[in-house]
Scaffold this active site. Structure first.
Site, PDB file in Angstrom:
ATOM      1  CB  CYS A 341      -0.854   0.123   1.156  1.00 43.97           C
ATOM      2  SG  CYS A 341      -1.984   1.359   1.290  1.00 43.97           S
ATOM      3  CB  CYS A 344      -0.822   2.242   4.288  1.00 43.73           C
ATOM      4  SG  CYS A 344      -2.880   2.138   3.812  1.00 43.73           S
ATOM      5  CG  ASP A 345       2.682   0.628   4.622  1.00 41.86           C
ATOM      6  OD1 ASP A 345       2.329   1.013   5.530  1.00 41.86           O
ATOM      7  OD2 ASP A 345       2.709  -0.618   4.088  1.00 41.86           O
TER       8      ASP A 345
END
Length: 521
Positions: A341, A344-345
């Site tokens: 992701c 997200c990351d």
């Protein structure tokens, strides 16, 4: 800090406070501390039930804790909970202020029954759409149980902690200083890990369930639509969901769901579940189906917990998951540099070198997003050309810190035992193995259907998809399927919803045509 629209909306929410809320701030002279103090002051100005106390510098700066006088609550935000986490802040204010949570009473009782101490620390990023589920679950647990403490930490503001604890994906949760889990978790999943007897009790309760008319396996868009359509027929309906919302929960932005100009995955997932719960539908959350067997009167579904459910008809809507590279080192360094992701990351790799595996639309979009954060992106595509839309390719090639490698096959993920340090790939033109030094690998090579447990049970395609006809019927009478787990082309949310409805209507049609003897059974 907050614009007028947000202030107006928040003020309306804060009218629901039933007891005082005390905010203790821990700030320094830095810009982020000043932003946090401005945010807290905006909140204080919107309700006479909110007071602010200066706590000095504290352990983490900037941060602030929430409590209520006379209540033993330990809940802290380290950083500025804006972006996706603003909802977490609003819910925390309401729950600390005594507003009842929208959670089943059984879950509340289970939280209150835990005996600690439990000190949770959750690292999140403001662009992570999965993080709020974890933050909100643990915040609620801290409000309900004085033995539970929760600190939600914006990893981007505390890079030294992130580095020391080897946090390379979010959300990442520590319990009493030790790694507890990574990835999306809801309250029931967290409770299952804390309360070792919870799974056995749940399995025992499930085993006592009466047979269903329609049992839906999967809680994504297809499963939700199937459940709604079945329940509206007035028949006994159940849903087994590992996580309600499914792959939608991992979707950042949705702009092609007709009549909804824009939404985000977690928001849509909540709407799906709320819609299903408006009907008389039994939802079995955090449960995974592992077996399907034909029995008298229908089918028996076996769950990972060992419990079983029976139903006259079944709708399979198990969706899909991220496809892995299946190369040495990938599993070892999962969440240690290997991730799926970028939204997200990505912030955790600011200023670092990363690779994106896959040259389709997802890979190109990931590389474009990451290029604004990281030092350099290498996009690796197996084929001789990228498969992404031309508009994405043009944007990609215009970025100075992006390198595109085609005819390249990743062969190994390299690491030092703790984290990713690079990858090896085969140059398919020359056959030579080459290496790239980097810190992160974002895998974007498509999805694989969640049908492993159905092999040998019903007919699957060579790609593992459930073979269905125009009614969503499978090779087993009374078993239907819908969504990304099937051979239906075009894996889209709106299509999955339509297929879920179709499969449910077909299941109902199957039920009303059963002989009376079978119905009685």
């Amino acid at each position: 800090m907050l614009d007028q629209t947000m202030k107006t909306q928040l003020k309306a929410y804060l009218t629901r406070l039933v007891r005082p809320v005390e905010i203790t701030t821990f700030a320094g002279d830095d810009a982020k501390s000043r932003e946090m103090l401005a945010l807290v002051e905006d909140i204080r100005s919107l309700s006479d039930k909110i007071t602010v106390v200066d706590g000095g510098t504290g352990t983490r700066t900037p941060s602030f804790s929430l409590t209520s006088p006379g209540q033993d609550i330990h809940l802290t935000f380290a950083g500025l909970p804006m972006g996706h986490e603003f909802t977490s802040l609003v819910l925390a204010l309401l729950q600390v202020g005594g507003h009842p949570p929208k959670v089943e009473q059984a879950v509340i009782d289970q939280i209150r029954g835990l005996e600690g101490p439990f000190r949770f620390e959750t690292y999140f990023s403001l662009s992570c759409q999965n993080c709020p589920d974890v933050v909100q679950a643990l915040n609620l647990m801290a409000v309900l149980n004085p033995d539970i403490e929760h600190v939600a930490i914006d990893g981007a503001l505390f890079p030294a902690e992130v580095e020391a604890r080897q946090v390379m994906s979010v959300p990442t949760v520590f319990l009493n200083g030790e790694m507890f889990g990574a990835g999306r978790m809801d309250a029931e999943q967290i409770l299952a890990k804390l309360d070792t007897g919870a799974a056995d009790r749940a399995a025992l309760a499930i085993g006592k369930e009466a047979p269903y008319d329609v049992l839906v396996i999967g809680g994504g868009p297809a499963g939700a639509a199937a459940a709604v359509y079945a329940a509206r027929k007035g028949i006994r309906t159940g849903v087994v969901a590992e996580r309600f919302g499914g792959q939608v929960l991992d979707t950042m932005s949705i702009e092609n769901l007709i009549s909804v100009p824009r939404t985000e995955g977690p928001q849509l997932a909540r709407a799906l579940e709320n819609h299903v719960r408006k009907y008389d539908v039994r939802i079995f959350n955090a449960q995974t189906a592992t077996g399907l067997q034909e029995v008298d009167g229908g089918y028996r579904v076996t769950l990972a917990s060992g419990a079983t459910l029976t139903s006259a008809a079944v709708v399979l809507s198990t969706g899909a998951r991220w496809r892995r590279m299946e190369v040495p080192g990938e599993g070892q360094y999962l969440n240690k540099g290997v991730t799926f992701c970028p939204h997200c990351d990505g912030p955790l790799f600011k200023g670092k070198r990363v690779a994106v595996i896959g040259g389709g639309n997802s890979g190109a979009e990931a590389a474009i997003d990451l290029a604004g954060l990281v030092a350099h992106v290498t996009l690796i595509e197996f084929d001789s050309r990228l498969r992404a839309d031309e508009v994405l390719q043009r944007k990609l090639r215009s970025l100075p810190n992006v390198t595109i490698l085609t005819e390249a096959r990743t062969t190994e993920v390299k690491g030092d035992g703790r984290r990713v340090t690079g990858l090896a790939y085969e140059d398919r033109r020359s056959g030579k193995i080459r290496e790239i030094a980097l810190e992160g690998i974002f895998v974007q090579i498509g999805l694989i259907p969640n049908t492993d447990w159905l092999k040998g049970v019903l007919t699957l395609s060579p790609r593992g998809e459930i073979v269905v006809d125009e009614h969503g019927a499978t090779s087993l009478p009374g078993v239907f399927a819908a969504g990304d787990c099937t051979t239906s082309p075009y894996k889209q949310i709106v299509i999955a919803m339509g297929e879920g409805a179709r499969a449910s209507l077909a299941a109902f049609d199957h039920l009303i045509r059963l002989p009376l003897a079978e119905k009685a059974a």
